[in-house]
Design a protein around this motif. Structure first.
Motif, short mmCIF file in Angstrom:
data_model
loop_
_atom_site.label_atom_id
_atom_site.label_comp_id
_atom_site.label_asym_id
_atom_site.label_seq_id
_atom_site.Cartn_x
_atom_site.Cartn_y
_atom_site.Cartn_z
N GLN A 79 0.85 -1.19 0.00
CA GLN A 79 0.00 0.00 0.00
C GLN A 79 0.89 1.24 0.00
N GLN A 80 0.52 2.19 -0.82
CA GLN A 80 1.20 3.47 -0.93
C GLN A 80 2.66 3.38 -1.40
N VAL A 81 3.02 2.23 -1.95
CA VAL A 81 4.33 2.08 -2.60
C VAL A 81 4.13 1.18 -3.82
N HIS A 120 9.83 0.39 3.27
CA HIS A 120 8.55 0.99 2.88
C HIS A 120 8.67 2.51 3.00
N ARG A 121 7.77 3.21 2.35
CA ARG A 121 7.75 4.68 2.46
C ARG A 121 7.49 5.11 3.90
N TYR A 122 6.73 4.28 4.64
CA TYR A 122 6.44 4.57 6.05
C TYR A 122 6.96 3.41 6.91
N LYS A 136 -8.28 4.88 -10.89
CA LYS A 136 -8.09 6.15 -10.17
C LYS A 136 -8.65 7.32 -10.97
#
Length: 201
Positions: A32-34, A79-81, A186
């Motif tokens: 998610q988000q990457v 991960h980004r986070y 999207k």
């Protein structure tokens, strides 16, 4: 469970996903988000940094949380986070230890119906309805785990010939198709949102 997987688009990372149920679950959690390849190469990075060739739910659950967050944050980050994802990975492993004796494959092994597997996946920390359906589709399409009604339980992600998610990626060409599908989804959602806004105005 050992199969040829090409989700990370990196031989060593994909080899781990193909033989390790926990690595596959953690990859799905990180997705998610990457970009997908980044997410699914994460389990291999974590295993390597922990000094092993596989992930161990008990070892991860018992790891000092700050040290585990630092492990995921080291460059290149997993991960980004990395901090929040480190917490989620540990929560997932705690749950697997408590509920399934640390055996990730026990979530779906010998389960009679696709709906039950989906519901079990849905209970996992960091998962939810969508992730549960995608992972169920991945199990059916690529790992040969096909309980009764698995396609229906996976929803549209279980459709044959679809290019919607990680479940459908078998190489660079299918990855490009899935990416195009996501971008189109999207765009459509954005357009629908704009139309609704202008209608309200």
């Amino acid at each position: 469970m050992s199969t040829t997987i090409r989700l990370a688009q990196q031989p060593e990372a994909d080899e781990l996903l193909g033989r390790s149920p926990l690595a596959a679950l953690v990859g799905m959690l990180l997705d998610q988000q990457v970009p997908m390849e980044w997410a699914f190469s994460g389990p291999y990075t974590i295993a390597t940094r922990m000094g092993g060739d596989d992930l161990d739910a008990r070892a991860i659950a018992a790891y000092d949380p700050d040290a585990f967050a630092a492990l995921l944050s080291a460059k290149p980050a997993v991960h980004r986070y990395p901090g929040s994802m480190a917490r989620r990975v540990q929560q997932l492993c705690h749950f697997l230890v408590e509920r399934y004796d640390g055996d990730a494959s026990a979530v779906w092994r010998d389960v009679a119906t696709g709906a039950e597997v989906r519901d079990r996946l849905n209970e996992l920390p960091g998962f939810g309805t969508q992730k549960a359906r995608i992972f169920l589709a991945l199990l059916g399409k690529q790992f040969g785990v096909r309980p009764t009604g698995w396609r229906a339980a996976a929803g549209a992600y279980g459709d044959e010939g679809a290019y919607r998610s990680a479940a459908d990626i078998t190489g660079p060409e299918s990855l490009a198709k899935v990416r195009a599908f996501k971008q189109e989804t999207k765009r459509a959602a954005k357009a629908a949102g704009a139309a609704k806004k202008s209608g309200q105005g």
